[in-house]
Enzyme design. Structure first.
Site, short mmCIF file in Angstrom:
data_model
loop_
_atom_site.label_atom_id
_atom_site.label_comp_id
_atom_site.label_asym_id
_atom_site.label_seq_id
_atom_site.Cartn_x
_atom_site.Cartn_y
_atom_site.Cartn_z
N TYR A 21 -12.71 46.54 24.69
CA TYR A 21 -13.35 47.46 23.75
C TYR A 21 -13.42 46.83 22.36
CZ TYR A 21 -14.00 51.48 20.70
OH TYR A 21 -14.45 52.34 19.71
N GLU A 43 -15.59 60.49 20.19
CA GLU A 43 -14.67 60.60 19.04
C GLU A 43 -14.23 62.05 18.86
OE1 GLU A 43 -13.15 58.30 17.43
OE2 GLU A 43 -14.35 56.51 17.81
N TRP A 51 -7.05 57.52 21.17
CA TRP A 51 -8.32 56.91 21.58
C TRP A 51 -8.16 56.28 22.97
CZ3 TRP A 51 -13.11 57.52 21.29
CH2 TRP A 51 -14.01 56.52 21.68
#
Length: 191
Positions: A21, A43, A51
């Site tokens: 990522y 988000e 996350w």
């Protein structure tokens, strides 16, 4: 002779998922409307969670939300919400699920007004990434800024949900509107 490891932002060293990522997406400017919508919703899904939790469920989100096809998402009804609430592959929070539907409607309105979501969202940074220079790890990186405050306020006014200033700043980092890679990270813009 050993191989030289890439130096990355320390947060990304958790495992391969985070490294990929970081290396392929985080902090890289993205102007594709569908991706920008996906990241805004993800988000928002992160609110109150890590996350990493969202990232591990990303593919499940894509399947559950018709690969982020907003024209399908805006047609979701209560029956679909209930189906999503039973989906163990996503975060089963009714408000967050319903926010994706509302955000899809607001997103289409923004596209209609501005021609693209990209033109709208990137206007907050004058259509070019802000490159910050932090040396002391993520501890020096702010959770929000005046720009993320303005973005949050405007998104909320347009009907978006789960778009507080901290979420907006994380979104700006994720989509490359802000380059917060550490100075020694191989991804740091040098200009």
């Amino acid at each position: 002779m050993g191989t030289i490891e890439k130096v990355r932002c320390s947060w990304s060293n958790k495992d391969k998922l985070y490294q990929d990522y970081h290396d392929q997406e985080w902090g890289t400017p993205n102007h594709e409307d569908k991706h920008l919508f996906e990241m805004l919703c993800l988000e928002g899904a992160q609110a109150g969670l890590s996350w990493y939790t969202v990232l591990t469920k990303r593919e499940n989100y894509r399947k559950a939300f018709d690969n982020w096809d907003v024209k399908k998402i805006v047609k979701y009804n209560e029956e679909k919400v209930e189906e999503l609430m039973q989906n163990e592959g996503i975060i089963r929070n009714r408000l967050k699920i319903k926010s994706v539907i509302g955000n899809a409607k607001a997103y289409l309105a923004v596209q209609k007004e501005f021609g693209s979501f990209d033109k709208y969202i990137w206007s907050f940074v004058n259509h070019k990434p802000i490159v910050n220079h932090y040396r002391n790890g993520m501890a020096g990186v702010p959770a929000k800024t005046a720009i993320s405050d303005a973005m949050s306020k405007d998104l909320l006014k347009r009907g978006f949900k789960f778009v507080g200033s901290t979420i907006c700043y994380a979104y700006m980092q994720a989509t490359g509107m802000v380059d917060d890679h550490m100075e020694d990270c191989f991804k740091k813009k040098r200009k």
